[in-house]
Scaffold this active site. Structure first.
Site, short mmCIF file in Angstrom:
data_model
loop_
_atom_site.label_atom_id
_atom_site.label_comp_id
_atom_site.label_asym_id
_atom_site.label_seq_id
_atom_site.Cartn_x
_atom_site.Cartn_y
_atom_site.Cartn_z
N SER A 200 8.88 73.87 -100.70
CA SER A 200 7.49 73.69 -100.26
C SER A 200 7.02 72.25 -100.38
O SER A 200 6.25 71.79 -99.54
CB SER A 200 6.57 74.60 -101.08
OG SER A 200 6.91 75.96 -100.89
N HIS A 246 3.05 71.26 -103.74
CA HIS A 246 2.45 71.15 -102.41
C HIS A 246 1.65 69.85 -102.29
O HIS A 246 1.78 69.12 -101.30
CB HIS A 246 1.54 72.34 -102.14
CG HIS A 246 2.28 73.64 -102.07
ND1 HIS A 246 1.68 74.81 -101.62
CD2 HIS A 246 3.56 73.98 -102.37
CE1 HIS A 246 2.56 75.80 -101.66
NE2 HIS A 246 3.71 75.30 -102.12
#
Length: 295
Positions: A200, A246
Protein backbone atom coordinates in the site's frame (compact mmCIF):
# COMPACT_ATOMS: atom_id res chain seq x y z
CA UNK A 1 -30.52 20.50 -42.31
CA UNK A 2 -28.62 20.77 -39.01
CA UNK A 3 -25.96 18.11 -39.65
CA UNK A 4 -22.58 19.42 -40.76
CA UNK A 5 -21.36 18.13 -44.11
CA UNK A 6 -18.04 16.33 -44.35
CA UNK A 7 -15.20 18.67 -45.21
CA UNK A 8 -17.00 21.69 -43.71
CA UNK A 9 -15.03 24.58 -42.10
CA UNK A 10 -15.85 23.11 -38.68
CA UNK A 11 -14.08 19.85 -39.60
CA UNK A 12 -11.12 21.74 -41.00
CA UNK A 13 -10.69 23.66 -37.75
CA UNK A 14 -10.80 20.54 -35.57
CA UNK A 15 -7.51 19.99 -33.73
CA UNK A 16 -6.01 16.56 -34.59
CA UNK A 17 -5.01 14.01 -32.00
CA UNK A 18 -1.50 12.65 -31.49
CA UNK A 19 -0.83 9.67 -33.75
CA UNK A 20 0.34 7.62 -30.73
CA UNK A 21 -2.19 9.03 -28.24
CA UNK A 22 -5.36 9.85 -30.24
CA UNK A 23 -7.15 11.24 -27.17
CA UNK A 24 -4.59 14.07 -26.85
CA UNK A 25 -5.23 17.04 -29.13
CA UNK A 26 -2.14 18.77 -30.48
CA UNK A 27 -1.24 21.43 -32.99
CA UNK A 28 2.36 20.26 -33.39
CA UNK A 29 3.46 17.97 -36.23
CA UNK A 30 6.64 16.03 -36.90
CA UNK A 31 8.86 18.11 -39.17
CA UNK A 32 9.83 14.96 -41.08
CA UNK A 33 6.62 12.96 -41.64
CA UNK A 34 4.07 15.63 -40.54
CA UNK A 35 2.23 13.30 -38.16
CA UNK A 36 0.60 15.12 -35.19
CA UNK A 37 2.57 14.61 -31.94
CA UNK A 38 1.75 15.45 -28.31
CA UNK A 39 4.33 16.83 -25.79
CA UNK A 40 5.18 13.30 -24.60
CA UNK A 41 6.10 12.22 -28.13
CA UNK A 42 8.01 15.35 -29.18
CA UNK A 43 11.74 14.90 -29.73
CA UNK A 44 13.87 18.01 -30.22
CA UNK A 45 15.34 18.26 -33.71
CA UNK A 46 17.57 20.82 -35.38
CA UNK A 47 14.37 22.50 -36.56
CA UNK A 48 11.13 21.92 -34.67
CA UNK A 49 10.18 18.50 -33.28
CA UNK A 50 10.13 14.97 -34.66
CA UNK A 51 8.17 11.85 -33.77
CA UNK A 52 9.83 8.83 -32.08
CA UNK A 53 9.65 6.73 -35.28
CA UNK A 54 11.57 9.25 -37.38
CA UNK A 55 14.18 9.63 -34.66
CA UNK A 56 14.64 5.85 -34.39
CA UNK A 57 15.28 5.70 -38.12
CA UNK A 58 17.77 8.55 -37.88
CA UNK A 59 15.96 10.46 -40.61
CA UNK A 60 16.16 14.22 -40.88
CA UNK A 61 17.90 15.01 -37.56
CA UNK A 62 21.26 15.86 -39.03
CA UNK A 63 23.10 13.57 -36.59
CA UNK A 64 23.29 9.97 -35.46
CA UNK A 65 20.08 8.28 -34.19
CA UNK A 66 21.67 7.67 -30.78
CA UNK A 67 22.19 11.41 -30.30
CA UNK A 68 18.44 12.13 -30.10
CA UNK A 69 16.68 9.04 -28.84
CA UNK A 70 12.97 9.49 -28.08
CA UNK A 71 12.42 10.46 -24.45
CA UNK A 72 9.50 10.47 -22.04
CA UNK A 73 8.27 13.63 -20.36
CA UNK A 74 10.65 12.85 -17.47
CA UNK A 75 13.62 12.18 -19.72
CA UNK A 76 13.46 8.38 -19.69
CA UNK A 77 13.91 6.18 -22.74
CA UNK A 78 10.79 5.19 -24.67
CA UNK A 79 10.49 1.40 -24.27
CA UNK A 80 8.86 -1.12 -26.58
CA UNK A 81 6.96 -2.63 -23.64
CA UNK A 82 5.83 0.30 -21.43
CA UNK A 83 4.57 -2.04 -18.68
CA UNK A 84 7.55 -4.37 -18.27
CA UNK A 85 8.59 -3.18 -14.79
CA UNK A 86 4.96 -3.11 -13.66
CA UNK A 87 4.57 -6.73 -14.77
CA UNK A 88 7.73 -7.74 -12.90
CA UNK A 89 6.62 -5.99 -9.70
CA UNK A 90 3.20 -7.60 -9.97
CA UNK A 91 4.82 -11.00 -10.49
CA UNK A 92 7.04 -10.61 -7.42
CA UNK A 93 4.04 -9.72 -5.25
CA UNK A 94 2.05 -12.68 -6.51
CA UNK A 95 5.01 -15.06 -6.08
CA UNK A 96 5.51 -13.99 -2.45
CA UNK A 97 1.78 -14.32 -1.80
CA UNK A 98 1.77 -17.88 -3.15
CA UNK A 99 4.86 -18.72 -1.09
CA UNK A 100 3.17 -17.45 2.06
CA UNK A 101 0.05 -19.47 1.28
CA UNK A 102 2.16 -22.58 0.81
CA UNK A 103 4.22 -22.01 3.96
CA UNK A 104 2.53 -19.75 6.52
CA UNK A 105 5.58 -19.69 8.83
CA UNK A 106 7.38 -17.66 6.16
CA UNK A 107 5.16 -14.71 7.05
CA UNK A 108 6.95 -14.20 10.39
CA UNK A 109 10.22 -13.49 8.59
CA UNK A 110 8.82 -11.04 6.03
CA UNK A 111 6.41 -8.69 7.83
CA UNK A 112 7.43 -5.30 9.19
CA UNK A 113 7.80 -5.47 12.97
CA UNK A 114 9.82 -3.14 15.15
CA UNK A 115 10.82 -5.51 17.90
CA UNK A 116 9.38 -8.83 19.09
CA UNK A 117 8.82 -10.07 21.71
CA UNK A 118 8.56 -7.00 23.97
CA UNK A 119 10.94 -6.45 26.88
CA UNK A 120 12.01 -8.15 29.07
CA UNK A 121 11.79 -11.24 26.84
CA UNK A 122 14.83 -12.21 24.83
CA UNK A 123 16.08 -12.86 22.24
CA UNK A 124 14.27 -10.38 20.03
CA UNK A 125 13.83 -9.93 16.32
CA UNK A 126 12.64 -7.13 14.07
CA UNK A 127 13.97 -3.95 12.45
CA UNK A 128 15.26 -2.69 15.81
CA UNK A 129 17.30 -5.88 16.11
CA UNK A 130 19.05 -5.17 12.82
CA UNK A 131 16.63 -6.81 10.40
CA UNK A 132 16.33 -3.78 8.13
CA UNK A 133 15.41 -6.02 5.22
CA UNK A 134 11.89 -6.16 6.66
CA UNK A 135 11.36 -2.58 5.42
CA UNK A 136 11.62 -4.05 1.90
CA UNK A 137 10.16 -7.54 2.23
CA UNK A 138 7.00 -6.24 3.88
CA UNK A 139 6.34 -4.17 0.71
CA UNK A 140 5.89 -7.36 -1.31
CA UNK A 141 4.06 -9.46 1.29
CA UNK A 142 0.31 -10.08 1.47
CA UNK A 143 -1.69 -12.61 3.45
CA UNK A 144 -5.31 -12.07 2.39
CA UNK A 145 -6.58 -12.51 -1.17
CA UNK A 146 -8.63 -9.28 -1.05
CA UNK A 147 -5.53 -7.34 0.07
CA UNK A 148 -3.27 -8.43 -2.77
CA UNK A 149 -6.16 -8.26 -5.23
CA UNK A 150 -6.89 -4.61 -4.47
CA UNK A 151 -3.22 -3.62 -4.45
CA UNK A 152 -2.38 -5.40 -7.68
CA UNK A 153 -5.36 -3.90 -9.50
CA UNK A 154 -4.19 -0.47 -8.35
CA UNK A 155 -0.62 -1.27 -9.41
CA UNK A 156 -1.75 -2.29 -12.89
CA UNK A 157 -4.06 0.69 -13.32
CA UNK A 158 -1.62 3.32 -12.05
CA UNK A 159 1.72 1.71 -12.83
CA UNK A 160 1.43 1.29 -16.59
CA UNK A 161 0.79 4.95 -17.47
CA UNK A 162 3.41 6.10 -14.95
CA UNK A 163 6.03 3.71 -16.28
CA UNK A 164 5.35 4.95 -19.80
CA UNK A 165 5.56 8.60 -18.73
CA UNK A 166 8.65 8.35 -16.49
CA UNK A 167 10.67 5.56 -18.06
CA UNK A 168 11.63 2.30 -16.39
CA UNK A 169 14.46 3.42 -14.10
CA UNK A 170 12.64 6.48 -12.76
CA UNK A 171 9.41 4.56 -12.30
CA UNK A 172 11.16 1.77 -10.38
CA UNK A 173 12.89 4.33 -8.14
CA UNK A 174 9.53 5.98 -7.43
CA UNK A 175 7.88 2.67 -6.54
CA UNK A 176 10.63 1.35 -4.26
CA UNK A 177 11.38 4.60 -2.44
CA UNK A 178 7.68 5.34 -1.87
CA UNK A 179 7.28 1.87 -0.39
CA UNK A 180 10.33 2.38 1.85
CA UNK A 181 8.99 5.76 2.99
CA UNK A 182 5.71 4.08 3.97
CA UNK A 183 7.58 1.36 5.85
CA UNK A 184 9.77 3.92 7.66
CA UNK A 185 6.81 6.02 8.83
CA UNK A 186 5.02 2.89 10.01
CA UNK A 187 8.14 1.82 11.91
CA UNK A 188 8.35 5.28 13.49
CA UNK A 189 4.73 5.83 14.52
CA UNK A 190 3.20 2.37 15.01
CA UNK A 191 3.66 0.31 18.17
CA UNK A 192 7.00 -1.45 18.15
CA UNK A 193 5.39 -4.85 18.58
CA UNK A 194 2.77 -4.43 15.84
CA UNK A 195 3.24 -6.15 12.50
CA UNK A 196 2.32 -4.70 9.11
CA UNK A 197 2.58 -5.82 5.51
CA UNK A 198 1.44 -4.95 2.00
CA UNK A 199 2.32 -2.82 -1.03
CA UNK A 200 0.00 0.00 0.00
CA UNK A 201 2.83 2.46 0.71
CA UNK A 202 4.21 2.03 -2.81
CA UNK A 203 0.69 2.16 -4.31
CA UNK A 204 -0.06 5.45 -2.56
CA UNK A 205 3.24 6.73 -3.90
CA UNK A 206 1.93 5.97 -7.39
CA UNK A 207 -1.27 7.83 -6.53
CA UNK A 208 0.72 10.91 -5.54
CA UNK A 209 2.95 10.82 -8.60
CA UNK A 210 -0.05 10.28 -10.90
CA UNK A 211 -1.74 13.39 -9.50
CA UNK A 212 1.45 15.42 -10.10
CA UNK A 213 1.79 14.07 -13.65
CA UNK A 214 -1.84 14.80 -14.51
CA UNK A 215 -1.40 18.33 -13.21
CA UNK A 216 1.73 18.72 -15.32
CA UNK A 217 -0.11 17.58 -18.47
CA UNK A 218 -3.17 19.73 -17.66
CA UNK A 219 -5.47 16.71 -17.51
CA UNK A 220 -8.75 16.66 -15.60
CA UNK A 221 -7.65 15.81 -12.05
CA UNK A 222 -11.10 15.14 -10.61
CA UNK A 223 -11.03 11.34 -11.21
CA UNK A 224 -7.67 10.78 -9.49
CA UNK A 225 -8.53 13.15 -6.63
CA UNK A 226 -11.87 11.40 -6.08
CA UNK A 227 -10.18 7.99 -6.06
CA UNK A 228 -7.50 9.22 -3.68
CA UNK A 229 -10.09 10.69 -1.28
CA UNK A 230 -12.01 7.39 -1.28
CA UNK A 231 -8.83 5.50 -0.45
CA UNK A 232 -7.97 7.93 2.36
CA UNK A 233 -11.46 7.49 3.80
CA UNK A 234 -10.89 3.74 3.90
CA UNK A 235 -7.42 4.34 5.34
CA UNK A 236 -8.66 6.22 8.38
CA UNK A 237 -12.12 4.67 8.66
CA UNK A 238 -11.18 0.98 8.58
CA UNK A 239 -9.49 -0.69 11.50
CA UNK A 240 -6.32 -2.75 11.13
CA UNK A 241 -4.98 -0.56 8.32
CA UNK A 242 -1.48 0.90 8.67
CA UNK A 243 -2.37 4.48 7.78
CA UNK A 244 1.24 5.46 8.38
CA UNK A 245 2.35 3.48 5.31
CA UNK A 246 -0.28 5.14 3.16
CA UNK A 247 0.65 8.67 4.23
CA UNK A 248 4.40 8.03 4.04
CA UNK A 249 4.12 6.58 0.56
CA UNK A 250 1.81 9.35 -0.63
CA UNK A 251 4.12 12.14 0.55
CA UNK A 252 7.17 10.46 -0.99
CA UNK A 253 5.28 9.90 -4.26
CA UNK A 254 4.28 13.56 -4.52
CA UNK A 255 7.81 14.79 -3.77
CA UNK A 256 9.56 12.38 -6.14
CA UNK A 257 6.89 12.72 -8.82
CA UNK A 258 7.21 16.51 -8.76
CA UNK A 259 10.97 16.25 -9.18
CA UNK A 260 10.57 13.77 -12.02
CA UNK A 261 8.25 15.85 -14.21
CA UNK A 262 9.32 19.39 -13.29
CA UNK A 263 13.11 19.05 -13.25
CA UNK A 264 14.80 21.50 -15.67
CA UNK A 265 16.13 19.70 -18.73
CA UNK A 266 19.72 20.88 -18.28
CA UNK A 267 19.89 19.45 -14.73
CA UNK A 268 17.23 16.79 -15.05
CA UNK A 269 19.13 13.73 -13.78
CA UNK A 270 20.72 15.66 -10.91
CA UNK A 271 17.39 16.98 -9.64
CA UNK A 272 15.51 13.72 -10.12
CA UNK A 273 17.97 11.30 -8.56
CA UNK A 274 19.11 13.89 -6.02
CA UNK A 275 15.51 14.09 -4.76
CA UNK A 276 15.36 10.30 -4.58
CA UNK A 277 18.60 10.31 -2.56
CA UNK A 278 17.19 12.90 -0.13
CA UNK A 279 14.02 10.88 0.45
CA UNK A 280 16.15 7.76 1.01
CA UNK A 281 18.29 9.70 3.48
CA UNK A 282 15.13 10.66 5.37
CA UNK A 283 14.12 6.99 5.47
CA UNK A 284 17.50 6.06 6.96
CA UNK A 285 17.35 8.84 9.57
CA UNK A 286 13.81 7.87 10.61
CA UNK A 287 14.85 4.23 10.93
CA UNK A 288 17.91 5.09 13.02
CA UNK A 289 15.92 7.37 15.29
CA UNK A 290 13.20 4.79 15.91
CA UNK A 291 15.76 2.05 16.49
CA UNK A 292 17.40 4.21 19.16
CA UNK A 293 14.00 4.58 20.87
CA UNK A 294 13.27 0.86 20.88
CA UNK A 295 16.70 -0.26 22.02
Amino acid sequence: MDDQAAGSPQDAQRVPGCYRHPDRETGVRCTRCERPICPECMVDASVGFQCPECVRKGSGTGHAPSAALPRTIAGGSVAADPRLVTKILLGINVAVFLAVQARSSLLDHLVLVGIWPPAPFTPTEGVADGEWYRLVTSMFTHEEIWHIGFNMLSLWWLGGPLEQALGRARYLALYLISGLAGSALTYLLAAGTSASLGASGAIFGLFGATAVLMRRLNYDMRPIIALLVINLIFTFGWSNIAWQAHIGGLVAGVVIGYAMVHAPRERRALVQYGTCALVLAAVVLITLARTAQLT
